[in-house]
Design an enzyme around this catalytic site. Structure first.
Site, PDB file in Angstrom:
ATOM      1  N   LYS A  21       0.817  -1.216   0.000  1.00  0.00           N
ATOM      2  CA  LYS A  21       0.000   0.000   0.000  1.00  0.00           C
ATOM      3  C   LYS A  21       0.847   1.261   0.000  1.00  0.00           C
ATOM      4  O   LYS A  21       0.478   2.260  -0.596  1.00  0.00           O
ATOM      5  CB  LYS A  21      -0.948   0.023   1.208  1.00  0.00           C
ATOM      6  CG  LYS A  21      -2.139  -0.883   1.026  1.00  0.00           C
ATOM      7  CD  LYS A  21      -3.274  -0.489   1.956  1.00  0.00           C
ATOM      8  CE  LYS A  21      -4.465  -1.405   1.775  1.00  0.00           C
ATOM      9  NZ  LYS A  21      -5.455  -1.274   2.847  1.00  0.00           N
ATOM     10  N   LYS A  70      -4.703  -9.826  -7.125  1.00  0.00           N
ATOM     11  CA  LYS A  70      -5.903  -9.915  -6.290  1.00  0.00           C
ATOM     12  C   LYS A  70      -6.980  -8.936  -6.777  1.00  0.00           C
ATOM     13  O   LYS A  70      -6.650  -7.827  -7.162  1.00  0.00           O
ATOM     14  CB  LYS A  70      -5.462  -9.552  -4.862  1.00  0.00           C
ATOM     15  CG  LYS A  70      -6.436  -9.886  -3.780  1.00  0.00           C
ATOM     16  CD  LYS A  70      -5.862  -9.501  -2.421  1.00  0.00           C
ATOM     17  CE  LYS A  70      -5.745  -7.996  -2.276  1.00  0.00           C
ATOM     18  NZ  LYS A  70      -5.444  -7.529  -0.929  1.00  0.00           N
ATOM     19  N   LYS A 114     -10.328  -3.143  -4.321  1.00  0.00           N
ATOM     20  CA  LYS A 114     -11.157  -1.946  -4.425  1.00  0.00           C
ATOM     21  C   LYS A 114     -10.417  -0.847  -5.174  1.00  0.00           C
ATOM     22  O   LYS A 114     -11.033   0.042  -5.749  1.00  0.00           O
ATOM     23  CB  LYS A 114     -11.491  -1.422  -3.016  1.00  0.00           C
ATOM     24  CG  LYS A 114     -12.372  -2.352  -2.184  1.00  0.00           C
ATOM     25  CD  LYS A 114     -12.452  -1.839  -0.741  1.00  0.00           C
ATOM     26  CE  LYS A 114     -13.190  -2.789   0.180  1.00  0.00           C
ATOM     27  NZ  LYS A 114     -12.760  -2.663   1.584  1.00  0.00           N
TER      28      LYS A 114
END
Ligand code: TYM
Length: 336
Positions: free
Chosen positions: A115, A199, A202
């Site tokens: 992230k 993956k 969002k």
């Protein structure tokens, strides 16, 4: 203080774009656990702000996750649905646990590395401490079981380490139970429809990478039709899916949606072309998702008062659980 035996805690971030991975990897399993466990399901708004959120969108997305819980079949009268920021024990316990967790442990967290990306210096302190807040979420209730998708496994291991170290450091054996991850079903890691090695998330810039819990029947069918696959027909056995990430992903999604194993799906579709399989998958996905999607939409458009009421009542019940636990933590730590 009595130790709970079957207490489930889990959470979903209100960061928009709730998708099929969140549903199959987590929310659907939350629903199933209600029959056997005491369940506490949280909308983790404090986790969401570890990266910038527009305040209006955060509020809307918080209601949307609550609506997804309710529309999927979580019963807010029997179990607890609430948002994290309404229960102060999460933040308070997180501080204490920040003093228990080690920097070296957090440095190993792969999700932070993903992230934060290349700009680690520019990431928020909250993003770095995120897994400790997650440990606090679970331990504030002394929860025993935590249903999550595969990507949260490392965070759960950290929560266990934090619980163990707290118990040891303060000579409070077994005060915090070591929470068990429940990673269940055939779709514990749903992959992007555009790239079967990534993956479903969002934050993927491509809307075609995910089926969201807002998509209508046409959008679902279109996204499945465009999903990346290969020219070979489906194999007869699960081993035949090795090296065929796109195919493996679609078979896993079909299996999870139909409560079958991948082997059973391949018994039915082995030898079929994607031209046959994809429309069947789309039909199944629409059948399973559209009642949830339309109930979510109804609540968001016409019944926000009900959602807010569920969250407010849930928070009161959540506090009734955390208050005595946190009071005991204060004593253990030596706060007067
Ligand atoms: P979040 O909001 O990223 O995801 C919510 C849940 O969805 C699962 N999930 C997936 N499962 C299968 N395939 C995917 N592609 C996929 N993407 C997401 C996640 O594993 C998760 O179960 N840190 C958590 C939220 C959290 C939490 C907690 C969870 C905060 N505190 C305490 C459990 C207990 C998260 O970011 O979830």
């Amino acid at each position: 203080m009595e130790q709970p035996k079957n207490r489930v805690f889990s959470g979903v971030q209100p960061t928009g774009n709730l998708h099929l991975g969140n549903y199959l990897g987590a929310i659907r399993n939350f629903v199933g656990l209600q029959a056997t466990h005491e369940c506490i399901y949280c909308v983790v708004d404090m986790h969401a702000i570890t990266v910038w959120q527009d305040p209006k969108e955060l509020a809307a997305n918080t209601r949307e996750v609550a609506a997804a819980y309710i529309a999927s079949g979580i019963d807010p009268d029997k179990h607890i649905i609430f948002n994290q920021s309404k229960v102060p024990a999460h933040a308070e316990l997180a501080w204490i646990l920040n003093c228990v967790a080690r920097i070296g442990w957090l440095n190993r967290m792969t999700q932070f590395k993903d992230k934060a990306g290349k700009d680690r210096e520019g990431a928020s302190v909250g993003l770095y401490a995120y897994p400790v807040l997650m440990a606090a979420d679970i331990l504030a209730y002394r929860a025993t079981h935590v249903p999550v998708g595969e990507d949260q496994k490392q965070h759960l291991e950290l929560a266990r380490d934090v619980a163990q170290k707290f118990n040891n450091d303060f000579a409070a054996p077994d005060f915090f139970p070591l929470p068990e991850p429940l990673i269940m079903g055939e779709a514990t890691r749903v992959m992007s429809l555009r790239d079967g090695t990534k993956k479903m998330s969002k934050s993927d810039p491509s809307d075609y990478s995910r089926i969201t819990m807002k998509d209508d029947a046409d959008a679902i069918a279109l996204k499945i039709r465009k999903a990346q696959t290969d020219p070979e027909p489906l194999p007869e056995t699960v081993e035949g899916l090795t090296g065929r990430a796109g195919a493996d992903n679609l078979v896993g999604i079909y299996a999870a949606l139909s409560d079958m194993t991948k082997a059973e799906v391949l018994k039915e579709f082995g030898g079929a072309q994607f031209g046959t399989f994809k429309p069947k998958l789309a039909e199944l996905a629409v059948e399973k998702l559209s009642p949830i999607t339309s109930e979510m939409k109804r609540m968001m458009d016409h019944d926000q008062g009900y959602i807010d009421d569920v969250l407010a009542k849930g928070a009161v019940r959540a506090r009734a659980i955390t208050d005595p636990i946190y009071a005991r933590v204060r004593e253990i730590v030596g706060f007067i």
